[in-house]
Design a protein around this motif. Structure first.
Motif, mmCIF file in Angstrom:
data_model
loop_
_atom_site.group_PDB
_atom_site.id
_atom_site.type_symbol
_atom_site.label_atom_id
_atom_site.label_comp_id
_atom_site.label_asym_id
_atom_site.label_seq_id
_atom_site.Cartn_x
_atom_site.Cartn_y
_atom_site.Cartn_z
ATOM 1 N N SER A 23 2.503 -7.218 -2.132
ATOM 2 C CA SER A 23 1.833 -7.640 0.021
ATOM 3 C C SER A 23 -0.081 -7.906 -0.412
ATOM 4 N N THR A 43 1.937 -9.409 8.896
ATOM 5 C CA THR A 43 1.950 -8.056 10.145
ATOM 6 C C THR A 43 1.748 -8.855 11.091
ATOM 7 N N ASP A 76 0.759 -4.010 -4.345
ATOM 8 C CA ASP A 76 0.090 -3.843 -3.720
ATOM 9 C C ASP A 76 -1.095 -4.344 -3.549
ATOM 10 N N LEU A 97 4.286 -10.176 1.350
ATOM 11 C CA LEU A 97 3.961 -9.575 3.105
ATOM 12 C C LEU A 97 2.750 -9.975 3.354
ATOM 13 N N VAL A 152 11.368 -7.957 3.426
ATOM 14 C CA VAL A 152 11.178 -6.633 2.720
ATOM 15 C C VAL A 152 12.063 -6.137 2.128
ATOM 16 N N GLN A 212 -3.368 -8.439 1.857
ATOM 17 C CA GLN A 212 -4.484 -9.134 2.505
ATOM 18 C C GLN A 212 -5.470 -9.795 3.762
ATOM 19 N N LYS A 217 1.424 -1.683 5.557
ATOM 20 C CA LYS A 217 2.502 -2.051 3.978
ATOM 21 C C LYS A 217 2.359 -1.063 2.900
ATOM 22 N N SER A 218 1.482 -0.507 2.534
ATOM 23 C CA SER A 218 1.376 0.934 1.924
ATOM 24 C C SER A 218 2.481 1.591 2.119
ATOM 25 N N GLY A 272 -1.041 -8.851 5.656
ATOM 26 C CA GLY A 272 -1.378 -8.182 6.322
ATOM 27 C C GLY A 272 -3.047 -7.695 6.579
#
Lengths: 347, 614
Positions: free
Chosen positions: B273, B300, B243, B50, B42, B275, B58-59, B52
């Protein structure tokens, strides 16, 4: 005098209005007005503007980029289409012609470097129409040179066939057609012949004019699937060195380099040409002028033959992405290790 | 660790969950525990995805990567940094406008790319406004920024923008100049937005769009390259920290993937990133981007569920840091103690197994005795439950396991426990959370997931489908499946079998469309985690679904070290989805299965309800 493709646009805008978005109304008229404006107000000044912008680099004395060059590109595109009006729809002809008109106009804003990216304001200001449609035309024109990002010249691969207002057009083919037509649009008419004679071409630009001056004929022969180039060199020109940027080069070496680059462009652009319009060779004939025969003609044909030659030495260099597993290119020993590890995990 | 007098302010909850976007650089720096050894890619140049679940940090990682935090972290001026990051949040109601569907037939990629480019450019310059207000280095190079803004104007004009172009006054400082650029980017964004809104009132045709069009390669990328080249910037790539990219629509993810396919990583690296709902990896030309050729991928969930010790270490460090910030000098284990009475009783059972007093399938094996001891202890409580005796979920390790590899779940539990402690009028020592509080919060939390959160979703859908009683919605079917799995796993735990720690199912044949959809939904909601294992025949892989450990207390299961799994057929799964009570009762009858369940890596044959077992 209107070029053949321009006549076709005029005809098709009447005969097949359904091929144009929101009917053909206005497309030819818009093109004609745009073309007039550029032929009178833009193209004649491209060389001058570029000269001013690039004067410090000594690169400004370009071969002709005026209305004559635009006409030549249109003719070469027509040649590459096999003089057939059936290959492109009327709307595609419109996209192609407007893109040809703007492809070099960016010289006025930026000079030589990055000129392919600098034409959009002109397009938006003078063609009017829809910004989206203009952006497509810009993409077709912009793909004639430069890089996608530093180190990546594969511009045509970034284009995909698109619809605009439900009218499809083959953007990669149109861009490849313009790109290759532009590549073939160099000939003696682009050279500053009188200035050359007077020795007035600046050193960095000398060879570009000498090359153009020597190129007397460019013919597309679809039957033979080749482009035929005819050069005529005077003994003087064949025996002296010409300035090229900061170095010097013999004209024959420049011809060899440029025709080889042309062949590369040919291979590249043909990926997007339909089967019936494929060109697979560049045929070059170099003759020498003079009262007595000063040298025998040099003829060569650039074409793939014999067993294929590739720069790549291994499949992974061509398609490494497909052979990459867990960050490594798969090979026999790696495969063995992977299988043995898996078997052990299951025991 | 020895206890000492502290300056604890009990009203400040050390585990309060704050949105990383809203905290200062100092707060982020104080709270952040370096996890980059787990996610090294990262912070290195290169495009990275990324992945997760929500709340997995992550944030926070992105927040820590921003230049203001890096100044505190590296104690180096900006030009010495290894990258320059800009945070680009993607909200559900931001870029993915419902009305954008109208432009699908009209240059969807061009206009969506324009939206993305103008939105990100706006965020970059807004971010620079705030950064340059706080750090003098920007104003020390006002001249360079003034030259940069001219290039910016040129690009804006090239894009076809016809809105007002403000004049930059001679004395303008860095924040003012960045604000001008941010405002113009907002104007560019509005061009398409207004066009889309206009389309709402027009049917069957598309009026000409006469606004600006900005692409990545002709606008954003060169602008970032020119920004990067300014002398006060790091001699390193710019990272765009995008994000929650799964909130983008399909056209926009296609465009983002196309950017990933460009080799720009030395200048601009995209750190994206998700979800776990980012499903599209195709570019505009239809060619998919692939890892590691085009990008690196970090998950993650995979990292923290495959290595529980690593996760526990990270959480332990986070707890320690938060406790220290609150003036509490205790380790995580000390702050969240185990129930010593319960531990002693479980040990008693272990001793009785070793002594042979209690007979288990593995005899008096010392190591395995502890595996059965907790199960035997829970069984012993069954008859006593009316007197209030139940298994207590307490101890740091137990909470870590229940949080299922998602740091926010842990923090939420810890935060609730601390609040409960505050609510206790008799409490005086705020440096420890008693097992009784831990247990109460954990149980309530687990039941809430099933009874409240989940039921809400089902009720919403049932309301929409009123009168369709027989047609169970997918959510209701998923709930049934969870109850079936929980019930079956509980039966195994309370059995006399050799393998009692079961928390996952593996598919022994191909699930049909309905079952597959329910399983996928469970993964999407975070109730299951998907993994693969060798199939029963040993000829390939099959899918395994692990029940989220947050649900363990709701079914009185042990959240630690689940080792076995249950092979299950599509037919049995259909029963589980249709009728949990029947499924569990049938399951209990299948004695042979309970007596010899599947340890991990040693699959065995056998259907759940085969007639010869009954």
């Amino acid at each position: 005098m209107a070029e053949a493709l321009e006549k076709i646009l005029k005809e098709k805008s009447k005969s097949e209005p359904e091929a144009f978005p929101n009917s053909s109304k206005g497309y030819y008229k818009r093109y004609a007005s745009f073309s007039d404006y550029l032929n009178n107000e833009v193209h004649p000044f491209v060389n001058q503007a570029a000269m001013v912008l690039d004067i410090e680099k000594g690169l400004g004395f370009l071969t002709d980029h005026g209305p004559g060059h635009i006409q030549t590109v249109m003719r070469r595109a027509w040649d590459l289409l096999g003089h057939s009006s059936n290959v492109l729809s009327g709307y595609e002809v419109y996209m192609l012609l407007t893109a040809i008109h703007i492809h070099d106009a960016g010289h006025i804003r930026t000079g030589r470097k990055g000129h392919e990216k600098a034409s959009r304001p002109l397009l938006n200001a003078q063609l009017g129409a829809d910004s989206v449609e203009n952006a497509f035309i810009y993409s077709i024109a912009e793909a004639h040179g430069g890089e996608v990002v530093p180190g990546d010249r594969d511009k045509l691969a970034r284009l995909v066939p698109r619809p605009f207002a439900s009218k499809k057009f083959n953007m990669p083919f149109l861009a490849a057609l313009l790109r290759f037509a532009d590549e073939l649009a160099d000939d003696y008419t682009r050279a500053a012949r009188y200035v050359m004679g007077e020795g007035g071409i600046p050193h960095p630009s000398e060879v570009f004019h000498a090359y153009a001056f020597a190129l007397k004929s460019v013919d597309v022969n679809l039957e033979a699937k080749e482009v035929q180039l005819s050069f005529y060199l005077s003994p003087d020109d064949a025996t002296r060195e010409f300035g090229k940027l900061e170095s010097k080069v013999y004209l024959l070496d420049e011809i060899l380099d440029r025709t080889f680059k042309m062949y590369h462009e040919c291979l590249y652009c043909m990926r997007y040409f339909p089967a019936e319009l494929q060109i697979n060779a560049i045929s070059v004939q170099i003759e020498f002028m003079g009262d007595s025969e000063v040298h025998q003609p040099i003829n060569y044909r650039l074409k793939e033959s014999g067993y294929p030659k590739l720069h790549a030495q291994h499949p992974s260099e061509l398609c490494g992405k497909d052979l990459m597993i867990d960050g490594r290119v798969i090979d026999g020993i790696t495969l063995k290790e992977r299988i043995e590890k898996k078997i052990q995990e299951h025991v | 660790m020895s206890e000492k007098s502290t300056t604890v302010d009990p009203t400040v909850n050390p585990f309060a969950v704050q949105t990383p976007e809203d905290i200062s650089a100092q707060e982020a720096f104080d709270l952040f525990v370096d996890v980059f050894t787990d996610f090294n890619q990262v912070r290195l140049p290169g495009h990275t995805f990324l992945h997760g679940p929500r709340g997995s940090g992550k944030s926070m990682m992105f927040r820590f990567m921003l230049p203001d935090c890096q100044m505190l972290n590296l104690k180096q001026p900006l030009p010495q940094h290894n990258y320059f990051s800009v945070y680009i949040p993607v909200k559900k109601t931001g870029l993915n406008l419902i009305d954008l569907g109208r432009i699908d037939q009209h240059a969807k990629y061009l206009l969506n790319e324009h939206l993305l480019v103008s939105y990100i450019s706006g965020k970059v310059f807004s971010f620079l406004v705030e950064l340059s207000k706080k750090h003098s280095i920007f104003n020390e190079h006002k001249g360079a920024i003034a030259r940069y803004i001219k290039k910016f104007f040129n690009r804006v004009i090239s894009s076809g923008y016809t809105g007002p172009m403000p004049v930059v006054t001679e004395g303008a400082d860095a924040p003012e100049m960045f604000a001008i650029m941010a405002d113009i980017c907002d104007g560019l964004y509005l061009d398409v937005l207004q066009y889309v809104r206009k389309l709402i009132f027009i049917s069957n045709s598309f009026p000409p769009y006469s606004g600006s069009i900005c692409g990545y390669l002709d606008f954003l990328y060169p602008l970032l390259c020119e920004l990067r080249a300014l002398e006060f910037m790091p001699k390193a790539p710019i990272f765009l920290l995008i994000d929650d990219a799964d909130n983008l629509n399909i056209s926009q993810t296609t465009i983002l993937n196309t950017w990933v396919s460009y080799r720009t990583t030395a200048d601009v690296s995209l750190k994206i990133s998700t979800q776990l709902n980012y499903v599209n990896f195709k570019t505009i030309s239809g060619i998919p981007i692939e890892s590691p050729h085009d990008y690196n991928e970090v998950n993650t969930e995979t990292i923290y569920t495959s290595s529980k010790d690593k996760y526990k270490e990270r959480v332990s460090a986070i707890v320690k840091k938060r406790l220290e910030n609150a003036g509490i000098n205790k380790t995580a284990e000390e702050f969240f103690p185990v129930d010593k009475v319960q531990e002693a009783k479980i040990k008693e059972f272990a001793d009785r197994i070793i002594s042979g007093e209690i007979v288990t399938p593995n005899g008096r094996d010392t190591d395995k005795a502890y595996r059965y001891a907790a199960s035997e202890y829970i069984k012993s409580l069954r008859g006593m439950s009316k007197s209030g005796m139940t298994y207590r979920y307490a101890g740091f390790k137990s909470i870590v396991n229940i949080s299922s590899g998602v740091i926010r779940h842990f923090l939420e539990l810890a935060s609730r426990m601390y609040s409960e402690k505050l609510a206790d009028a008799k409490a005086t020592d705020y440096t420890v959370i008693e097992p009784s509080i831990q247990n109460r919060v954990v149980r309530n939390y687990s039941e809430e997931i099933i009874l409240n959160d989940f039921n809400k979703k089902i009720e919403e859908i049932n309301q929409e489908e009123e009168g369709v009683e027989l047609n169970l919605t997918k959510n209701a079917k998923l709930r049934n499946l969870i109850y079936s799995m929980g019930g079956a796993f509980q039966a195994v735990l309370l059995s006399d079998g050799s393998q009692r720690r079961i928390f996952s199912i593996a598919l022994s044949d191909t699930p049909d469309k309905e079952v597959n959809e329910i399983l996928k939904l469970g993964v999407r909601y975070g109730f299951f985690q998907e993994a693969t294992i060798g199939n029963k025949e040993g000829t390939g892989r099959t899918k395994r679904y692990v029940l989220n450990r947050r649900l363990a207390p709701a079914f009185s299961l042990l959240p630690t070290s689940f080792a076995g799994y249950l092979f299950i057929t599509n037919k049995d799964l259909k029963t589980a989805i249709a009728n949990p009570k029947y499924f569990v009762s049938q399951f209990k009858k299948k004695k042979s299965w309970i007596d010899s369940p599947e340890p991990v890596k040693k699959p065995q044959q056998g259907n759940l309800f085969s007639t010869d077992d009954e």
